[in-house]
Design an enzyme around this catalytic site. Structure first.
Site, PDB file in Angstrom:
ATOM      1  N   LYS A 124     -11.055   2.531  -4.761  1.00  0.00           N
ATOM      2  CA  LYS A 124     -10.894   3.705  -5.635  1.00  0.00           C
ATOM      3  C   LYS A 124     -12.258   4.286  -6.017  1.00  0.00           C
ATOM      4  O   LYS A 124     -12.441   5.501  -6.051  1.00  0.00           O
ATOM      5  CB  LYS A 124     -10.114   3.303  -6.882  1.00  0.00           C
ATOM      6  CG  LYS A 124      -8.670   2.926  -6.571  1.00  0.00           C
ATOM      7  CD  LYS A 124      -8.037   2.182  -7.723  1.00  0.00           C
ATOM      8  CE  LYS A 124      -6.568   1.884  -7.474  1.00  0.00           C
ATOM      9  NZ  LYS A 124      -6.007   0.911  -8.417  1.00  0.00           N
ATOM     10  N   GLU A 140      -1.010  -5.167  -5.439  1.00  0.00           N
ATOM     11  CA  GLU A 140      -0.936  -4.836  -4.016  1.00  0.00           C
ATOM     12  C   GLU A 140      -0.110  -5.908  -3.297  1.00  0.00           C
ATOM     13  O   GLU A 140       0.114  -7.007  -3.830  1.00  0.00           O
ATOM     14  CB  GLU A 140      -2.340  -4.790  -3.423  1.00  0.00           C
ATOM     15  CG  GLU A 140      -3.228  -3.708  -4.024  1.00  0.00           C
ATOM     16  CD  GLU A 140      -2.634  -2.315  -3.863  1.00  0.00           C
ATOM     17  OE1 GLU A 140      -2.377  -1.886  -2.733  1.00  0.00           O
ATOM     18  OE2 GLU A 140      -2.412  -1.651  -4.892  1.00  0.00           O
ATOM     19  N   GLU A 179      -3.765  12.110  -4.879  1.00  0.00           N
ATOM     20  CA  GLU A 179      -3.944  11.897  -6.326  1.00  0.00           C
ATOM     21  C   GLU A 179      -3.520  10.485  -6.748  1.00  0.00           C
ATOM     22  O   GLU A 179      -4.159   9.848  -7.583  1.00  0.00           O
ATOM     23  CB  GLU A 179      -3.123  12.923  -7.113  1.00  0.00           C
ATOM     24  CG  GLU A 179      -3.291  12.815  -8.618  1.00  0.00           C
ATOM     25  CD  GLU A 179      -4.730  13.009  -9.043  1.00  0.00           C
ATOM     26  OE1 GLU A 179      -5.283  14.081  -8.844  1.00  0.00           O
ATOM     27  OE2 GLU A 179      -5.316  12.030  -9.575  1.00  0.00           O
TER      28      GLU A 179
HETATM   29  P1  NAP Z   1       5.325  -2.009  -1.563  1.00  0.00           P
HETATM   30  O1  NAP Z   1       6.189  -2.133  -2.759  1.00  0.00           O
HETATM   31  O2  NAP Z   1       4.783  -3.256  -0.948  1.00  0.00           O
HETATM   32  O3  NAP Z   1       6.137  -1.186  -0.460  1.00  0.00           O
HETATM   33  C1  NAP Z   1       5.664  -1.003   0.835  1.00  0.00           C
HETATM   34  C2  NAP Z   1       6.745  -0.339   1.656  1.00  0.00           C
HETATM   35  O4  NAP Z   1       6.230  -0.117   2.975  1.00  0.00           O
HETATM   36  C3  NAP Z   1       8.023  -1.182   1.819  1.00  0.00           C
HETATM   37  O5  NAP Z   1       9.145  -0.344   1.659  1.00  0.00           O
HETATM   38  C4  NAP Z   1       7.964  -1.676   3.262  1.00  0.00           C
HETATM   39  O6  NAP Z   1       9.215  -1.768   3.907  1.00  0.00           O
HETATM   40  C5  NAP Z   1       7.179  -0.556   3.915  1.00  0.00           C
HETATM   41  N1  NAP Z   1       6.476  -1.025   5.118  1.00  0.00           N
HETATM   42  C6  NAP Z   1       5.560  -2.012   5.209  1.00  0.00           C
HETATM   43  N2  NAP Z   1       5.144  -2.141   6.489  1.00  0.00           N
HETATM   44  C7  NAP Z   1       5.838  -1.235   7.199  1.00  0.00           C
HETATM   45  C8  NAP Z   1       5.880  -0.916   8.577  1.00  0.00           C
HETATM   46  N3  NAP Z   1       5.114  -1.543   9.458  1.00  0.00           N
HETATM   47  N4  NAP Z   1       6.710   0.070   8.963  1.00  0.00           N
HETATM   48  C9  NAP Z   1       7.509   0.714   8.085  1.00  0.00           C
HETATM   49  N5  NAP Z   1       7.500   0.451   6.756  1.00  0.00           N
HETATM   50  C10 NAP Z   1       6.681  -0.524   6.329  1.00  0.00           C
HETATM   51  O7  NAP Z   1       4.063  -1.100  -1.867  1.00  0.00           O
HETATM   52  P2  NAP Z   1       3.830  -0.101  -3.097  1.00  0.00           P
HETATM   53  O8  NAP Z   1       3.430  -0.878  -4.291  1.00  0.00           O
HETATM   54  O9  NAP Z   1       4.954   0.855  -3.187  1.00  0.00           O
HETATM   55  O10 NAP Z   1       2.514   0.653  -2.595  1.00  0.00           O
HETATM   56  C11 NAP Z   1       2.565   1.608  -1.589  1.00  0.00           C
HETATM   57  C12 NAP Z   1       1.201   2.294  -1.492  1.00  0.00           C
HETATM   58  O11 NAP Z   1       0.895   2.884  -2.753  1.00  0.00           O
HETATM   59  C13 NAP Z   1       0.042   1.340  -1.196  1.00  0.00           C
HETATM   60  O12 NAP Z   1      -0.939   2.033  -0.452  1.00  0.00           O
HETATM   61  C14 NAP Z   1      -0.516   1.036  -2.572  1.00  0.00           C
HETATM   62  O13 NAP Z   1      -1.878   0.666  -2.554  1.00  0.00           O
HETATM   63  C15 NAP Z   1      -0.339   2.378  -3.242  1.00  0.00           C
HETATM   64  N6  NAP Z   1      -0.269   2.358  -4.687  1.00  0.00           N
HETATM   65  C16 NAP Z   1       0.578   1.499  -5.332  1.00  0.00           C
HETATM   66  C17 NAP Z   1       0.651   1.539  -6.707  1.00  0.00           C
HETATM   67  C18 NAP Z   1       1.547   0.623  -7.475  1.00  0.00           C
HETATM   68  O14 NAP Z   1       1.470   0.613  -8.714  1.00  0.00           O
HETATM   69  N7  NAP Z   1       2.406  -0.137  -6.820  1.00  0.00           N
HETATM   70  C19 NAP Z   1      -0.141   2.447  -7.429  1.00  0.00           C
HETATM   71  C20 NAP Z   1      -0.991   3.317  -6.743  1.00  0.00           C
HETATM   72  C21 NAP Z   1      -1.038   3.256  -5.375  1.00  0.00           C
HETATM   73  P3  NAP Z   1      10.367  -2.804   3.453  1.00  0.00           P
HETATM   74  O15 NAP Z   1      10.731  -2.409   2.052  1.00  0.00           O
HETATM   75  O16 NAP Z   1      11.491  -2.557   4.399  1.00  0.00           O
HETATM   76  O17 NAP Z   1       9.760  -4.171   3.535  1.00  0.00           O
HETATM   77  N1  HSE Z   2      -2.628  -2.570  -7.387  1.00  0.00           N
HETATM   78  C1  HSE Z   2      -3.109  -1.381  -8.011  1.00  0.00           C
HETATM   79  C2  HSE Z   2      -3.540  -1.696  -9.413  1.00  0.00           C
HETATM   80  C3  HSE Z   2      -2.037  -0.344  -8.021  1.00  0.00           C
HETATM   81  O1  HSE Z   2      -3.179  -2.754  -9.931  1.00  0.00           O
HETATM   82  O2  HSE Z   2      -4.254  -0.892 -10.013  1.00  0.00           O
HETATM   83  C4  HSE Z   2      -2.529   0.987  -8.529  1.00  0.00           C
HETATM   84  O3  HSE Z   2      -3.429   1.566  -7.654  1.00  0.00           O
END
Ligand code: NAP
Ligand code: HSE
Length: 431
Positions: A202, A187, A126
């Site tokens: 998406k 991202e 989701e």
């Molecule tokens: P983020 O803040 O960049 O966090 C990524 C996490 O993954 C970090 O904790 C990092 O570890 C860990 N990581 C990266 N490479 C790794 C590896 N090789 N082994 C183990 N851990 C690893 O990303 P995010 O924004 O939370 O997004 C996470 C996912 O949710 C992505 O698929 C993104 O597209 C999706 N998403 C994000 C949002 C949003 O608003 N941010 C919304 C919807 C969906 P460290 O902390 O130790 O560096």
């Molecule tokens: N990078 C994405 C955005 C996070 O800005 O919409 C949510 O999927």
């Protein structure tokens, strides 16, 4: 009652948001689930939540392989590497997977769903589309009784935030992008956002669910917002339009057409006032009629809440097929042709010389294209001057011919920039 044991890989914006929800005594999560293990790259990193009480894994695939983990939550990101390997590991041994990773699903969703079906695992996502807005479940469940002909909307919070803030504050693209990164919207590589690829990931997922087709990312025509300038935003505003990154998929005669591109929306268009990090999805479906979903499309809280909703569904036995139906029932749809007719916005940078406007009008008239509105800005810094115009409805091919002829004029000092004007009618499937 035995609780489902959960492991979270990825402790960034979304992962930490989910850990906080598990730590919240008022959250429903702890009624039927228990967080037992976590994984990220750097164990010593300071995070916004205490993870010291959970088992730690440096390698997310090792966490995914633990036989006592019932649900593997992947919040790492990226369509390959650690995210893909760990999700495959979990599904292959029959552990359920919850992920927010739209890149992984758009590119490998069919193969992952196949593994899940083979082992009896569930694959839920989701949070991958629309952040906190329940778009996936709405299409899979609530709209399942209708036939969708189009899904369209604003699917990237970062781009929407950038365009909204540039318009309201006059700040530069770079300054606002940096703010979106600080707010946790972007991202890891923000070119995925501004290049339109995230919205395309998406759209691929939504299109597969809405039309019952296999995810087909390669067929999305993608244009990002990199060329949208403050000049475009200001001049489009003077002409009565707002610029948005629009993602749209439509189904006609069994063929699916998908595109992501910046477009002009009249101020009275239903999506023109969806601002900031908000996302919106409009579904044209029968017999339900048009459905609209709006809410926060990115950021820690909304996204973690969507992940939590998948976990609660799993715990309460509500999880169905990944794309709403068994993989064997998903069709391989041919690629549809883009709409042949439309209205367009054209921005030109021209030498400030007599006869320029006449030459441009002449090239448009030669292709039978009527100008709807026209704006020329006074010269401020240099020998060139921006001109923008919108056309009345014309054939796309004729617009392309006219733009090529205009670009060949020696007074044109920069490649022309064209955006479509989205119509404000009630049905997206017609445009
Ligand atoms: P983020 O803040 O960049 O966090 C990524 C996490 O993954 C970090 O904790 C990092 O570890 C860990 N990581 C990266 N490479 C790794 C590896 N090789 N082994 C183990 N851990 C690893 O990303 P995010 O924004 O939370 O997004 C996470 C996912 O949710 C992505 O698929 C993104 O597209 C999706 N998403 C994000 C949002 C949003 O608003 N941010 C919304 C919807 C969906 P460290 O902390 O130790 O560096
Ligand atoms: N990078 C994405 C955005 C996070 O800005 O919409 C949510 O999927």
């Amino acid at each position: 009652m035995t609780k489902l044991r959960v492991g979270i890989a990825g402790l960034g914006t979304v992962g930490v948001g989910l850990v906080k929800l598990f730590a919240d005594p008022n959250s429903r999560l702890n009624e039927k689930l228990e967080l037992v293990a976590v994984s990220a790259r750097d164990r010593a990193k300071r995070r916004g939540a205490d993870v010291s009480t959970y088992r730690w894994f440096d390698d997310p695939a090792e966490l995914a392989a633990q036989s006592d983990i019932d649900v593997f939550v992947e919040l790492i990101g990226g369509s390959a590497g650690a995210a893909k390997a760990s999700v495959e590991t979990a599904l292959s041994r029959g552990a359920h997977v919850v992920t927010a990773n739209k890149a992984l699903l758009a590119l490998h969703g069919a193969a992952l769903a196949e593994t899940a079906e083979r082992t009896g695992a569930k694959l839920l996502f989701e949070a991958a589309v629309g952040g906190g807005v329940p778009m996936v479940k709405a299409l899979k469940e609530s709209a399942a009784g209708s036939r969708a002909s189009a899904v369209a909307g604003i699917l990237n919070g970062t781009c929407n935030y950038i365009l909204t803030e540039m318009e309201s504050s006059g700040r530069s693209f770079e300054a606002v992008l940096s703010e979106a990164q600080q707010l946790g919207y972007a991202e890891a590589d923000p070119s995925t956002d501004v290049g339109g690829f995230d919205a395309a990931h998406k759209l691929t997922i939504l299109s597969a669910i809405a039309f019952g087709t296999r995810p087909d990312y390669e067929h999305v025509r993608i244009e990002g917002i990199e060329r949208v300038s403050l000049t475009d935003i200001r001049l489009a505003g003077k002409l009565g339009y707002r610029i948005k990154l629009i993602a749209k998929a439509s189904l006609a005669d069994g063929a699916v057409e998908m595109h992501v591109r910046p477009a002009l929306l009249a101020y009275d268009h239903p999506l023109a006032n969806v601002g900031g990090s908000l996302n919106a999805l409009v579904v044209d479906a029968e017999p339900s009629g048009q459905l609209t979903f709006i809410g926060r499309g990115a950021g820690e809280g909304p996204t973690a809440a969507s992940v939590a909703s998948d976990l609660i569904d799993l715990a309460e036995g509500r999880a169905g097929f990944a794309f709403g139906r068994p993989l064997s029932q998903l069709a391989t749809a041919p690629r549809g042709t883009p709409s042949e007719r439309g209205r367009y916005y054209l921005r030109l940078l021209v030498a400030d010389r007599p006869g320029v406007v006449a030459a441009i009008s002449d090239r448009l008239a030669h292709e039978d294209i009527s100008i709807e509105s026209f704006l020329q800005m006074p010269v401020h810094d240099g020998p060139s001057v921006p001109i923008v115009l919108t056309t009345q409805t014309c054939a796309r091919a004729k617009m392309e011919n006219a733009v090529a002829a205009i670009e060949a004029l020696d007074v044109i000092t920069e490649a022309p920039f064209v955006m479509p004007v989205e119509h404000a009618g009630p049905r997206w499937s017609r445009s």
